[in-house]
Write a protein that holds these residues in place. Structure first.
Motif, PDB file in Angstrom:
ATOM      1  N   TRP A 129       0.804  -1.223   0.000  1.00 52.43           N
ATOM      2  CA  TRP A 129       0.000   0.000   0.000  1.00 52.43           C
ATOM      3  C   TRP A 129       0.836   1.271   0.000  1.00 52.43           C
ATOM      4  O   TRP A 129       0.465   2.263  -0.611  1.00 52.43           O
ATOM      5  CB  TRP A 129      -0.919   0.027   1.211  1.00 52.43           C
ATOM      6  CG  TRP A 129      -2.149  -0.810   1.084  1.00 52.43           C
ATOM      7  CD1 TRP A 129      -2.536  -1.561   0.007  1.00 52.43           C
ATOM      8  CD2 TRP A 129      -3.155  -0.986   2.068  1.00 52.43           C
ATOM      9  NE1 TRP A 129      -3.722  -2.190   0.280  1.00 52.43           N
ATOM     10  CE2 TRP A 129      -4.126  -1.848   1.531  1.00 52.43           C
ATOM     11  CE3 TRP A 129      -3.331  -0.503   3.361  1.00 52.43           C
ATOM     12  CZ2 TRP A 129      -5.258  -2.240   2.234  1.00 52.43           C
ATOM     13  CZ3 TRP A 129      -4.456  -0.894   4.055  1.00 52.43           C
ATOM     14  CH2 TRP A 129      -5.410  -1.751   3.497  1.00 52.43           C
ATOM     15  N   PHE A 130       1.951   1.270   0.729  1.00 54.29           N
ATOM     16  CA  PHE A 130       2.680   2.519   0.943  1.00 54.29           C
ATOM     17  C   PHE A 130       3.992   2.635   0.179  1.00 54.29           C
ATOM     18  O   PHE A 130       4.500   3.743   0.006  1.00 54.29           O
ATOM     19  CB  PHE A 130       2.948   2.718   2.437  1.00 54.29           C
ATOM     20  CG  PHE A 130       1.700   2.909   3.252  1.00 54.29           C
ATOM     21  CD1 PHE A 130       1.047   4.130   3.252  1.00 54.29           C
ATOM     22  CD2 PHE A 130       1.164   1.867   3.984  1.00 54.29           C
ATOM     23  CE1 PHE A 130      -0.110   4.313   3.990  1.00 54.29           C
ATOM     24  CE2 PHE A 130       0.007   2.047   4.718  1.00 54.29           C
ATOM     25  CZ  PHE A 130      -0.636   3.260   4.728  1.00 54.29           C
ATOM     26  N   MET A 169       4.933   0.411  -2.780  1.00 51.55           N
ATOM     27  CA  MET A 169       4.944  -0.123  -4.144  1.00 51.55           C
ATOM     28  C   MET A 169       3.766   0.444  -4.933  1.00 51.55           C
ATOM     29  O   MET A 169       2.778   0.886  -4.346  1.00 51.55           O
ATOM     30  CB  MET A 169       4.863  -1.655  -4.120  1.00 51.55           C
ATOM     31  CG  MET A 169       6.060  -2.320  -3.472  1.00 51.55           C
ATOM     32  SD  MET A 169       5.874  -4.108  -3.332  1.00 51.55           S
ATOM     33  CE  MET A 169       6.046  -4.596  -5.035  1.00 51.55           C
ATOM     34  N   SER A 170       3.852   0.402  -6.235  1.00 52.70           N
ATOM     35  CA  SER A 170       2.782   0.918  -7.095  1.00 52.70           C
ATOM     36  C   SER A 170       1.628  -0.066  -7.165  1.00 52.70           C
ATOM     37  O   SER A 170       1.825  -1.241  -7.463  1.00 52.70           O
ATOM     38  CB  SER A 170       3.310   1.176  -8.496  1.00 52.70           C
ATOM     39  OG  SER A 170       4.276   2.192  -8.472  1.00 52.70           O
ATOM     40  N   THR A 171       0.426   0.441  -6.909  1.00 52.05           N
ATOM     41  CA  THR A 171      -0.777  -0.381  -7.023  1.00 52.05           C
ATOM     42  C   THR A 171      -1.254  -0.401  -8.465  1.00 52.05           C
ATOM     43  O   THR A 171      -1.658  -1.431  -8.975  1.00 52.05           O
ATOM     44  CB  THR A 171      -1.878   0.168  -6.097  1.00 52.05           C
ATOM     45  OG1 THR A 171      -1.386   0.135  -4.756  1.00 52.05           O
ATOM     46  CG2 THR A 171      -3.135  -0.646  -6.183  1.00 52.05           C
ATOM     47  N   ARG A 227       0.472   4.689  -5.849  1.00 51.01           N
ATOM     48  CA  ARG A 227       0.380   3.842  -4.664  1.00 51.01           C
ATOM     49  C   ARG A 227      -1.059   3.797  -4.159  1.00 51.01           C
ATOM     50  O   ARG A 227      -1.852   4.677  -4.447  1.00 51.01           O
ATOM     51  CB  ARG A 227       1.312   4.378  -3.585  1.00 51.01           C
ATOM     52  CG  ARG A 227       2.757   4.278  -4.000  1.00 51.01           C
ATOM     53  CD  ARG A 227       3.672   4.704  -2.875  1.00 51.01           C
ATOM     54  NE  ARG A 227       5.037   4.657  -3.311  1.00 51.01           N
ATOM     55  CZ  ARG A 227       5.796   5.720  -3.498  1.00 51.01           C
ATOM     56  NH1 ARG A 227       5.331   6.918  -3.254  1.00 51.01           N
ATOM     57  NH2 ARG A 227       7.024   5.596  -3.911  1.00 51.01           N
ATOM     58  N   GLY A 248       2.536  -3.882  -6.277  1.00 55.44           N
ATOM     59  CA  GLY A 248       1.974  -3.567  -4.964  1.00 55.44           C
ATOM     60  C   GLY A 248       0.508  -3.946  -4.860  1.00 55.44           C
ATOM     61  O   GLY A 248       0.040  -4.380  -3.803  1.00 55.44           O
TER      62      GLY A 248
END
Length: 195
Positions: free
Chosen positions: A41-42, A44-46, A59, A172
């Motif tokens: 969540w904080f 890595m790229s979602t 993110r 992420g």
């Protein structure tokens, strides 16, 4: 009335101490899943947007800004207040698995569902926000105006299909989804066992 010697005079434990003790007593698999959620969540790229060699990641804690204005997915997030507020919501959801150690009730095991519920809600809201009609037809529109608005919506939807090819779920997003599904299954299993 009780005599002063038999009264419980132990001071109430502060909430921060109870939270720390609850985190310490979690099983190892839940700790690993929560750590994976934090990373997913904080850090890595979602979602990832790619145009050729250019890549831009968003993110998960930036999702509230993307939901408010989906074009932020392409141009970056600049709203500090939304990031902070949604980040606090994310942290509160990460605390969901601590509830059974803090509150000794059967329903507290459902706190393990909080991260998954947050991710599903954000995904559903983002999907509904980006897949609807962009231009609404007024009720008093004539056939020419209605046809023009339908044409504009078709044009935007076809362009949206091209844009959607450049958006993908990032590492992420996958990591957080796997961790939140694990926590949800673990919490539901413990909820059923506590009957």
């Amino acid at each position: 009335m009780q005599s002063p010697g038999s009264m419980n005079l132990a001071p109430a434990q502060p909430m921060f101490g109870r939270i720390c003790r609850a985190a310490w007593t979690l099983d190892a698999s839940s700790k690993i899943a929560i750590a994976s959620l934090i990373v997913g969540w904080f850090f890595m790229s979602t979602l990832t947007v790619s145009f050729g060699s250019l890549q831009h990641g968003v993110r998960f804690f930036d999702m509230s800004a993307v939901i408010a204005d989906p074009t932020r997915l392409f141009f970056g997030i600049d709203s500090l207040l939304q990031r902070v507020l949604f980040g606090l919501i994310c942290i509160a959801c990460l605390g969901g698995p601590l509830l059974p150690q803090i509150i000794q009730r059967r329903a507290a095991w459902l706190g393990y569902l909080a991260p998954l519920v947050l991710m599903v809600l954000c995904g559903a809201i983002l999907f509904s926000k980006t897949s609807g009609e962009f231009f609404s037809t007024p009720s008093n529109a004539g056939s020419v105006t209605g046809s023009f608005i339908r044409f504009a919506n078709d044009l935007v939807n076809r362009g949206g299909g091209l844009v959607a090819k450049h958006i993908s779920v990032g590492a992420g997003g996958y990591l957080a989804l796997i961790a939140s599904v694990f926590l949800a299954v673990h919490g539901l299993r413990r909820y059923r066992q506590s009957q």
